[in-house]
Design an enzyme around this catalytic site. Structure first.
Site, PDB file in Angstrom:
ATOM      1  N   LYS A   1       0.834  -1.206   0.000  1.00 34.73           N
ATOM      2  CA  LYS A   1       0.000   0.000   0.000  1.00 34.73           C
ATOM      3  C   LYS A   1       0.871   1.260   0.000  1.00 34.73           C
ATOM      4  O   LYS A   1       0.532   2.251  -0.646  1.00 34.73           O
ATOM      5  CB  LYS A   1      -0.935  -0.014   1.213  1.00 34.73           C
ATOM      6  CG  LYS A   1      -2.069  -1.041   1.078  1.00 34.73           C
ATOM      7  CD  LYS A   1      -2.824  -1.315   2.374  1.00 34.73           C
ATOM      8  CE  LYS A   1      -3.807  -2.477   2.140  1.00 34.73           C
ATOM      9  NZ  LYS A   1      -4.559  -2.859   3.348  1.00 34.73           N
TER      10      LYS A   1
ATOM     11  N   GLN B   1      -5.039  -2.243   9.426  1.00 34.92           N
ATOM     12  CA  GLN B   1      -4.847  -3.539   8.753  1.00 34.92           C
ATOM     13  C   GLN B   1      -5.405  -4.663   9.626  1.00 34.92           C
ATOM     14  O   GLN B   1      -5.123  -4.737  10.820  1.00 34.92           O
ATOM     15  CB  GLN B   1      -3.355  -3.761   8.462  1.00 34.92           C
ATOM     16  CG  GLN B   1      -3.057  -4.944   7.573  1.00 34.92           C
ATOM     17  CD  GLN B   1      -3.612  -4.811   6.158  1.00 34.92           C
ATOM     18  OE1 GLN B   1      -3.711  -3.730   5.602  1.00 34.92           O
ATOM     19  NE2 GLN B   1      -4.007  -5.931   5.577  1.00 34.92           N
TER      20      GLN B   1
ATOM     21  N   ASP C   1     -11.498   1.798   3.426  1.00 33.67           N
ATOM     22  CA  ASP C   1     -11.714   0.351   3.271  1.00 33.67           C
ATOM     23  C   ASP C   1     -13.184   0.034   2.956  1.00 33.67           C
ATOM     24  O   ASP C   1     -13.497  -1.052   2.475  1.00 33.67           O
ATOM     25  CB  ASP C   1     -11.358  -0.376   4.581  1.00 33.67           C
ATOM     26  CG  ASP C   1      -9.981  -1.013   4.562  1.00 33.67           C
ATOM     27  OD1 ASP C   1      -9.490  -1.354   3.469  1.00 33.67           O
ATOM     28  OD2 ASP C   1      -9.405  -1.191   5.653  1.00 33.67           O
TER      29      ASP C   1
HETATM   30  N1  GUN Z   1      -6.817  -7.580   5.651  1.00 33.27           N
HETATM   31  C1  GUN Z   1      -7.001  -8.293   4.525  1.00 33.27           C
HETATM   32  N2  GUN Z   1      -7.543  -7.511   3.572  1.00 33.27           N
HETATM   33  C2  GUN Z   1      -7.704  -6.293   4.114  1.00 33.27           C
HETATM   34  C3  GUN Z   1      -8.206  -5.047   3.613  1.00 33.27           C
HETATM   35  O1  GUN Z   1      -8.652  -4.923   2.474  1.00 33.27           O
HETATM   36  N3  GUN Z   1      -8.178  -4.012   4.494  1.00 33.27           N
HETATM   37  C4  GUN Z   1      -7.727  -4.132   5.760  1.00 33.27           C
HETATM   38  N4  GUN Z   1      -7.765  -3.056   6.552  1.00 33.27           N
HETATM   39  N5  GUN Z   1      -7.256  -5.267   6.247  1.00 33.27           N
HETATM   40  C5  GUN Z   1      -7.241  -6.331   5.419  1.00 33.27           C
END
Ligand code: GUN
Length: 283
Positions: A51, A95, A118
């Site tokens: 990211k 996350q 998200d």
């Molecule tokens: N863990 C796995 N996929 C994601 C996601 O798209 N966003 C977040 N915040 N955590 C994750």
């Protein structure tokens, strides 16, 4: 056809970079995404690094806050409250998964809905299911983008979604439904699983089991979207939920792992951050 999410994401990121380059003059700054990582889960570390890399490519300011596994829920909530109140922050994600002693529900709910890039906040989820304007969750949004880019007709098709998670399965099913597919959701308790999946024109697999989907479960000519990110227990290499080698000749369209859905998820996170930034500017 093997659909490269990596190539599509690169194209979309280049377009976004050109747009973001105009922001300093127009708005005096660029969008700012804050990513909170608790602990050292290797998969999470790798996602968060990805990211940050994508943010740099697009010209989005990225701050990754690392917190120890031992952080308390209250400490995390306090940091979120501060970032919510910071007008320099446009997007905020924590996350997942989080350590067991922290409630993911409480954390997700604490994020300001207008910074929820998200699309996990209950208000965004409710808006999605009521077809109101909302931030779309990144993975399902990326899947639809890939289908559209590959020229896959969705309306009128039988879509089967394997998996019912809040992050992928449920919202993916909803987005396919909104595009007029006839949608079935299957899961670990579905009897005759292979019979149901073998009827699918579009099969979206988000189960989290390496190579679970074998050729007999795929209809000839089906479109197969593999959301899985696993370690192959035999080779230790990254692999999806679909046995790619077995299914590639049976499917008309299939996504690889790595290089399929993953890059598109991150690309949509960049899009959502820009979207929230632009909404901030008009307030
Ligand atoms: N863990 C796995 N996929 C994601 C996601 O798209 N966003 C977040 N915040 N955590 C994750």
């Amino acid at each position: 056809m093997i659909v490269s999410g990596k190539d599509l994401a690169a194209r979309l990121k280049a377009e976004m970079a050109a747009e973001v380059a105009t922001f300093p003059e127009k708005y005096g700054r660029v969008p700012h995404l804050v990513v909170i990582l608790v602990g050292e889960n290797p998969a999470s570390v790798s996602y968060v690094t990805g990211k940050a890399k994508d943010s740099a490519e697009v010209g989005i300011k990225n701050t990754t806050l690392r917190m120890p596994e031992s952080v308390t829920e209250q400490e995390l909530l306090d940091v979120i409250a501060k970032l919510n109140a910071d007008s320099d922050v446009d997007g905020l994600i924590v996350q997942l998964p989080l350590p067991k002693h922290i409630s993911e529900d409480r954390v997700i709910e604490a994020i300001a809905v207008e910074k929820d890039v998200d699309g996990f906040h209950p208000l965004n989820v409710a808006a999605l299911w009521q077809k109101r304007p909302c931030v779309l969750p990144c993975t399902p949004k990326g899947i639809i983008r890939m289908l559209d880019d590959a020229g896959v007709e969705i309306a009128g098709k039988k879509a089967v979604v394997m998996g019912r998670s809040n992050i992928v399965g449920l919202p993916a099913a909803k987005l396919l439904l909104d595009r007029n597919a006839t949608v079935t959701i299957v899961h670990s308790r579905t009897p005759n699983l292979a019979e149901v999946t073998a009827e699918a024109d579009i099969l979206v697999v988000a189960i989290g089991r390496p190579k679970l989907v074998t050729a007999d479960m795929v209809k000839p000519g089906a479109v197969v979207i593999d959301v899985g990110v696993n370690r192959d227990p035999e080779t230790g290499k990254l692999c999806g939920d679909v046995d790619f080698a077995a299914c590639v000749d049976k499917a008309s369209v299939i996504t690889p792992v790595p290089g399929g859905v993953g890059p598109m998820t991150r690309c949509c996170l960049m899009e959502n951050t820009i979207e929230c930034f632009l909404k901030n500017q008009t307030k």
